[in-house]
Design an enzyme around this catalytic site. Sequence first.
Site, PDB file in Angstrom:
ATOM      1  N   HIS B  28       0.833  -1.198   0.000  1.00 49.66           N
ATOM      2  CA  HIS B  28       0.000   0.000   0.000  1.00 49.66           C
ATOM      3  C   HIS B  28       0.871   1.252   0.000  1.00 49.66           C
ATOM      4  O   HIS B  28       1.247   1.741   1.072  1.00 49.66           O
ATOM      5  CB  HIS B  28      -0.907   0.000   1.222  1.00 49.66           C
ATOM      6  CG  HIS B  28      -1.840  -1.178   1.284  1.00 49.66           C
ATOM      7  ND1 HIS B  28      -1.420  -2.441   1.614  1.00 49.66           N
ATOM      8  CD2 HIS B  28      -3.176  -1.267   1.041  1.00 49.66           C
ATOM      9  CE1 HIS B  28      -2.463  -3.272   1.568  1.00 49.66           C
ATOM     10  NE2 HIS B  28      -3.532  -2.597   1.232  1.00 49.66           N
ATOM     11  N   HIS B  68      -2.100  -0.786   7.089  1.00 48.92           N
ATOM     12  CA  HIS B  68      -1.757  -1.141   5.702  1.00 48.92           C
ATOM     13  C   HIS B  68      -0.594  -0.298   5.190  1.00 48.92           C
ATOM     14  O   HIS B  68       0.115  -0.707   4.292  1.00 48.92           O
ATOM     15  CB  HIS B  68      -2.980  -0.986   4.789  1.00 48.92           C
ATOM     16  CG  HIS B  68      -3.641   0.352   4.912  1.00 48.92           C
ATOM     17  ND1 HIS B  68      -4.616   0.599   5.852  1.00 48.92           N
ATOM     18  CD2 HIS B  68      -3.464   1.516   4.253  1.00 48.92           C
ATOM     19  CE1 HIS B  68      -5.009   1.870   5.745  1.00 48.92           C
ATOM     20  NE2 HIS B  68      -4.320   2.443   4.788  1.00 48.92           N
ATOM     21  N   GLY B 117      -3.784  -3.063  11.287  1.00 47.31           N
ATOM     22  CA  GLY B 117      -4.279  -3.463   9.972  1.00 47.31           C
ATOM     23  C   GLY B 117      -5.792  -3.570  10.028  1.00 47.31           C
ATOM     24  O   GLY B 117      -6.497  -2.949   9.239  1.00 47.31           O
ATOM     25  N   PRO B 118      -6.315  -4.335  10.998  1.00 46.77           N
ATOM     26  CA  PRO B 118      -7.762  -4.320  11.217  1.00 46.77           C
ATOM     27  C   PRO B 118      -8.146  -2.903  11.665  1.00 46.77           C
ATOM     28  O   PRO B 118      -7.743  -2.461  12.749  1.00 46.77           O
ATOM     29  CB  PRO B 118      -7.955  -5.359  12.330  1.00 46.77           C
ATOM     30  CG  PRO B 118      -6.759  -6.266  12.220  1.00 46.77           C
ATOM     31  CD  PRO B 118      -5.631  -5.333  11.826  1.00 46.77           C
ATOM     32  N   GLY B 159     -10.303   5.333   7.063  1.00 41.62           N
ATOM     33  CA  GLY B 159     -10.874   4.043   7.440  1.00 41.62           C
ATOM     34  C   GLY B 159     -10.977   3.898   8.943  1.00 41.62           C
ATOM     35  O   GLY B 159     -12.014   3.504   9.482  1.00 41.62           O
ATOM     36  N   ASN B 188      -6.763  12.418   3.547  1.00 44.53           N
ATOM     37  CA  ASN B 188      -6.467  12.540   2.111  1.00 44.53           C
ATOM     38  C   ASN B 188      -7.715  12.424   1.238  1.00 44.53           C
ATOM     39  O   ASN B 188      -7.642  12.519   0.025  1.00 44.53           O
ATOM     40  CB  ASN B 188      -5.402  11.507   1.698  1.00 44.53           C
ATOM     41  CG  ASN B 188      -5.853  10.082   1.976  1.00 44.53           C
ATOM     42  OD1 ASN B 188      -7.028   9.763   1.864  1.00 44.53           O
ATOM     43  ND2 ASN B 188      -4.909   9.217   2.335  1.00 44.53           N
ATOM     44  N   ILE B 190      -9.459  10.089   0.218  1.00 46.76           N
ATOM     45  CA  ILE B 190      -9.534   8.998  -0.763  1.00 46.76           C
ATOM     46  C   ILE B 190      -9.582   7.672  -0.007  1.00 46.76           C
ATOM     47  O   ILE B 190      -8.803   7.447   0.914  1.00 46.76           O
ATOM     48  CB  ILE B 190      -8.291   8.972  -1.685  1.00 46.76           C
ATOM     49  CG1 ILE B 190      -8.159  10.244  -2.511  1.00 46.76           C
ATOM     50  CG2 ILE B 190      -8.296   7.726  -2.576  1.00 46.76           C
ATOM     51  CD1 ILE B 190      -9.070  10.347  -3.702  1.00 46.76           C
ATOM     52  N   HIS B 263      -3.808   3.633  -3.473  1.00 45.28           N
ATOM     53  CA  HIS B 263      -4.012   3.184  -2.090  1.00 45.28           C
ATOM     54  C   HIS B 263      -3.320   1.855  -1.809  1.00 45.28           C
ATOM     55  O   HIS B 263      -2.543   1.741  -0.870  1.00 45.28           O
ATOM     56  CB  HIS B 263      -5.502   3.048  -1.767  1.00 45.28           C
ATOM     57  CG  HIS B 263      -5.757   2.301  -0.489  1.00 45.28           C
ATOM     58  ND1 HIS B 263      -5.761   2.907   0.734  1.00 45.28           N
ATOM     59  CD2 HIS B 263      -5.965   0.978  -0.247  1.00 45.28           C
ATOM     60  CE1 HIS B 263      -5.962   2.008   1.682  1.00 45.28           C
ATOM     61  NE2 HIS B 263      -6.093   0.824   1.122  1.00 45.28           N
ATOM     62  N   GLU B 407     -18.034  -2.521  24.098  1.00 43.67           N
ATOM     63  CA  GLU B 407     -17.302  -3.778  24.266  1.00 43.67           C
ATOM     64  C   GLU B 407     -16.036  -3.844  23.407  1.00 43.67           C
ATOM     65  O   GLU B 407     -14.975  -4.277  23.866  1.00 43.67           O
ATOM     66  CB  GLU B 407     -18.205  -4.966  23.915  1.00 43.67           C
ATOM     67  CG  GLU B 407     -19.403  -5.146  24.839  1.00 43.67           C
ATOM     68  CD  GLU B 407     -20.575  -4.241  24.481  1.00 43.67           C
ATOM     69  OE1 GLU B 407     -20.518  -3.588  23.417  1.00 43.67           O
ATOM     70  OE2 GLU B 407     -21.542  -4.185  25.258  1.00 43.67           O
ATOM     71  N   ASP B 465     -33.768 -13.571  29.488  1.00 42.17           N
ATOM     72  CA  ASP B 465     -33.360 -12.580  28.491  1.00 42.17           C
ATOM     73  C   ASP B 465     -33.490 -13.099  27.063  1.00 42.17           C
ATOM     74  O   ASP B 465     -33.531 -12.320  26.112  1.00 42.17           O
ATOM     75  CB  ASP B 465     -31.930 -12.088  28.763  1.00 42.17           C
ATOM     76  CG  ASP B 465     -31.913 -10.931  29.760  1.00 42.17           C
ATOM     77  OD1 ASP B 465     -32.971 -10.317  29.978  1.00 42.17           O
ATOM     78  OD2 ASP B 465     -30.837 -10.643  30.309  1.00 42.17           O
ATOM     79  N   HIS B 469     -29.506 -13.059  24.210  1.00 42.88           N
ATOM     80  CA  HIS B 469     -28.596 -12.999  25.352  1.00 42.88           C
ATOM     81  C   HIS B 469     -28.072 -14.376  25.787  1.00 42.88           C
ATOM     82  O   HIS B 469     -27.310 -14.465  26.747  1.00 42.88           O
ATOM     83  CB  HIS B 469     -29.268 -12.306  26.540  1.00 42.88           C
ATOM     84  CG  HIS B 469     -29.383 -10.817  26.364  1.00 42.88           C
ATOM     85  ND1 HIS B 469     -30.023 -10.240  25.293  1.00 42.88           N
ATOM     86  CD2 HIS B 469     -28.906  -9.774  27.114  1.00 42.88           C
ATOM     87  CE1 HIS B 469     -29.953  -8.918  25.393  1.00 42.88           C
ATOM     88  NE2 HIS B 469     -29.280  -8.612  26.478  1.00 42.88           N
ATOM     89  N   ARG B 516     -24.225 -17.415  35.235  1.00 44.73           N
ATOM     90  CA  ARG B 516     -25.093 -16.473  35.939  1.00 44.73           C
ATOM     91  C   ARG B 516     -25.717 -17.171  37.149  1.00 44.73           C
ATOM     92  O   ARG B 516     -25.877 -16.584  38.210  1.00 44.73           O
ATOM     93  CB  ARG B 516     -26.211 -16.019  34.998  1.00 44.73           C
ATOM     94  CG  ARG B 516     -27.247 -15.168  35.703  1.00 44.73           C
ATOM     95  CD  ARG B 516     -28.441 -14.853  34.801  1.00 44.73           C
ATOM     96  NE  ARG B 516     -29.319 -13.911  35.461  1.00 44.73           N
ATOM     97  CZ  ARG B 516     -30.629 -14.046  35.578  1.00 44.73           C
ATOM     98  NH1 ARG B 516     -31.242 -15.072  35.040  1.00 44.73           N
ATOM     99  NH2 ARG B 516     -31.347 -13.150  36.225  1.00 44.73           N
TER     100      ARG B 516
END
Lengths: 653, 653
Positions: B28, B68, B117-118, B159, B188, B190, B263, B407, B465, B469, B516
């Site tokens: 990239h 990236h 990356g993620p 992103g 940028n 893009i 990109h 979370e 629930d 749940h 629980r």
Amino acid sequence: MNITALEKIALSVRALSIDAIQKANSGHPGLPLGAAELGAILYGELLRHDPSDPAWADRDRFILSAGHGSMFLYSLLHLSGYKDISLDDIKNFRQIGSSAAGHPEYGMAGGIEATSGPLGQGLAMAVGFAVAQTMLAARFNTAQHKIVDHYTYALCGDGCLMEGVSAEASSFAGHHGLGKLIVYYDSNKITIDGSTDIAFTEDVAKRYEAYGWQVLRGSMYNFEEIARLTSQAKAETQKPSIIILSSIIGKGSPNKQNTADIHGAPLGPDEVAAARANLGIPGDFYIAPEAQDFFKAKQTEWKKIRADWQSLFEAWSKENPEKRKEWDEFHSGKAAPANLPAYNEGDKIATRTAGNKALQAITAVNRNLAGGSADLKGPNAVGLPSDAGTWTKENRAGRYIHFGIREFAMAAICNGIALHGGFRSFCSTFMVFSDYLRPALRLSALMKQPVVYVLTHDSIFVGEDGPTHQPIEHLASLRIMPGVHVLRPADAEETAEAWAMAMEYNQGPTALALSRQNLTVFPKADPEWKNTIRTGAYVVKQTEGEPDAVIIATGSEVGLALEAAAKAGGKKLRIVSMISRELFESQPAAIRDTIIPPGVRVIVCEAGVRSGWERWAKVEDILSIERFGESGPAAKAAEHLGMTSDALVKIIG
Amino acid sequence: MNITALEKIALSVRALSIDAIQKANSGHPGLPLGAAELGAILYGELLRHDPSDPAWADRDRFILSAGHGSMFLYSLLHLSGYKDISLDDIKNFRQIGSSAAGHPEYGMAGGIEATSGPLGQGLAMAVGFAVAQTMLAARFNTAQHKIVDHYTYALCGDGCLMEGVSAEASSFAGHHGLGKLIVYYDSNKITIDGSTDIAFTEDVAKRYEAYGWQVLRGSMYNFEEIARLTSQAKAETQKPSIIILSSIIGKGSPNKQNTADIHGAPLGPDEVAAARANLGIPGDFYIAPEAQDFFKAKQTEWKKIRADWQSLFEAWSKENPEKRKEWDEFHSGKAAPANLPAYNEGDKIATRTAGNKALQAITAVNRNLAGGSADLKGPNAVGLPSDAGTWTKENRAGRYIHFGIREFAMAAICNGIALHGGFRSFCSTFMVFSDYLRPALRLSALMKQPVVYVLTHDSIFVGEDGPTHQPIEHLASLRIMPGVHVLRPADAEETAEAWAMAMEYNQGPTALALSRQNLTVFPKADPEWKNTIRTGAYVVKQTEGEPDAVIIATGSEVGLALEAAAKAGGKKLRIVSMISRELFESQPAAIRDTIIPPGVRVIVCEAGVRSGWERWAKVEDILSIERFGESGPAAKAAEHLGMTSDALVKIIG
């Protein structure tokens, strides 16, 4: 506006909620008590609906995003006349067999537009409903007849607005100018852990202005104000609106209101008594006669409104028979069979690319299929034929949707589109990022919505992008989710059938696992393979007599198995392409046994974790990957991870 | 500031990035070319670091959230003198064995603070780093010696800012006033699909103001401006800062810059030539001598800075020997053994509650354990002893963190805390919502970070629930993720050991599956069970001689199995509690065989999908749940779903 009647409706919502939750000894009184006034005016005055026909296509939709407050919805559905929520259901709140389940469950009763409870997703689905409304309106309304003209309303709490998925969806909704989306924010400043001061002090109004929404403010306890703000929201046709209503959680419970205690636990007998005294509730499961009378009168009014619409619809149908035909097709829930692309043996083509060819063919004859990608239109290969257009503010008839880099909202929006009616939806991202949208996929499955998830780059054969982008456990993790169809086609021909199977299946979501890399179209031993594949598996390569072993492979590993079989010359090997393990496992034994004869040695080959394959083969007969991947060109990565035909030959022995 | 040198560094970043990506034929270039100036001034002037000691505790941290753009990071690490990224590594960018992997991978090289990356998670982890910095400073700094005084920097693209996780984390960071967090936004305009105009037109600056951040703006290509804005960011000690830098993606590539084409794909030979001509790059993998000279001088300077810190640290150690001892403990990566709670047979206690007792005991002797819940402190039972305090703006030494209903960000922040060094972290939510944080759990595993995930309400025994749940597929989905320890204790005694095991394990995350509902403490046949459980399984109930069958159960279903065994009087049954299937499966056969003798019939009982258990038992010998749950009181729901001791007795036969 009959304020007295609205007050009595609110009172009845409180009374029913208090008692149902106390009787169940479980539930969340905070929202139904705190937002009862909004419920009263919504179901009494604002919603254009007809409880006697919950499926009326042009009804306004209401989604309770804060699904834990389910008694809010059940009370109002019952009071306003939805037959599926009886007083008995309410008395059996949260019991097996009651349509008044713990959280609202789609399919349990008319008037429940979506399953909610997993926070934030209700709002994101509401965005999807609003998208679908624009698409339907753009296709079917004429200058003379506006047969699609409804609003989407949602009710959110602090939890919904803290969740990232609502941020994604709201940014999307603002960008796309969804003017018929109206969100009420029950701003009570209390969450389970206490005051929002401990974790949530951002300026929500400013944030929504930043997204491009109209932001309005008022009190939860002023009917005229709510009515006026809702009118303002409707008047703004270019922007979605959020109406921030200051409220008191658990209002009416004298000792517990405005505390975290009332969020998610019954009041207890003493406080029930105190609340009744405080509110003037004379008895159990009390419904005020004024509320009953009000809704009785309303029901006649609503029937007339719907009848008027029906006349409009008939007039429109007469003048637009072609449109009417399409309308019926759109709402049939059935897909038209497409002229699927054909291939020749030996063609080398990535299944993502073959997927695109199939999608384009299907799109051409199913004009109600819409969807897109989370900013990976090219890499996911999900572009539509140019005449399908792009869905934008200016072109609401477009069918390609740019979701932005928002996987979770994308999937939730696709759920909303599917739930709305009239449309089939698809979405796409890299398979590894199915994790980002997993909670919405679960709701697709739970709600039995036929959303197609196009998940490309389906294995370590992604190569250079490395472990963050190489799925390992994802195929297995998708397969174990109840009701999700996972299809992993092995070549371009199978991919065409896979897309057809996805469209045929209208009882839940399908996940298509597609390759980044080219795969070779292989000859199929089973002449009936296009039928047999619908059992989940078929024989790709046959052998004479009893085989020494059956090799099960999926996707790109079918080619690898064919390669290994060619190398392992002397062995009598049958190769099975198992496009869907779950589908295959659901077949009667008689069918399974024709593919995998009982007693024969089974070898499995798949570029992912082996979990679940132990049903079919011994651990030592499974070629799998039990670790994270590695950055390198695909072939090198595969070698490094032992996912090669040579490794398979070794197992064959 | 030596502008000429900085320009030459930027030039070298561009040259290395262009060539590495072209040679790999993958990668990239958009970000490294577009943000090279920021990289030059960051690594040349702004960062307080010492490439000769990447583990220096008081270094500034830099996280490339837009992972990236990895060549941005590799180029700068190499140029500034980090030994782990050699020129050869760069020449082998994206090849097996190179530390310059496709995306930055934690552990591959000093200077890579996190795997990224993620999208969005890098920013959320940066928030975690900033949290840890405040905690460390509050504990160890003295009026005289400020030994902890570093900043956390991150670089994000469009992103990252579209992803919901960054919204959650940013709202959290604003609320908590993380003044030493500085985020650069490479704006940028893009993305892969084209202009941000197609999906992302929100007002990012306004949104961040709404979160309570300081928002600054400037140009990516003005060194003085970046320096000035960074000073402003540092001057604002009460708020995190985001510096929005207008930039041009792929800057320097004359025909591809400012387009989506640059990109994520190599420039191609023609454009490489054009870019070289345009930028004045004389040859392959060019490093400007001025850049080299500059960094050589800097290295001396940095060593001195670190040496000064080291003197400060020694002086502080001398004056604060107790603190120093604790500092070393904090940084040892080892947990102190705790005085775990004891129970009596027959005690009835939910494992979530027993988990809390264990957590409190562990917290007392491990003062570097910090964490919290996503607004479920009570339901998850993760409150800390009151002297541990709550981490707030006013009390940075507090250890309980209110994450809000976020979370995904919670888990990513816990990754950041763990990565920072000095702390162990835990987070908690309902098990069903582990789906919301799954992508961060995957990064915990990939980065081998010992974050403890407390996942309560671990089965359909949640009850009322309902299906949204009630976990069904979650245990299975957690187990298949490589490197995740999944522990599902069966009673309070096992829960104490489970927490101890989680703390002992410092090579990756642990997921604790806790009930629980109350479970009864049962007698254990194996007198050595506290040791044996560390193999993943032990014998709870023994039988004389060869058993007719071994029943494997986990968690609350061990009690159910004991009940069934009592009912199935005549049978010789051995019951095994398998707290961790993966741990057990990783044992040598000799150990496994003592628990489950080869050849004996095995029955499995678990309130979730059976996937993965087929290794141990025939499908018909597995009592599992292969559908979504149902709303109702726990016992009724279990009956409805067939998860009862009677159903197990039927299987036993």
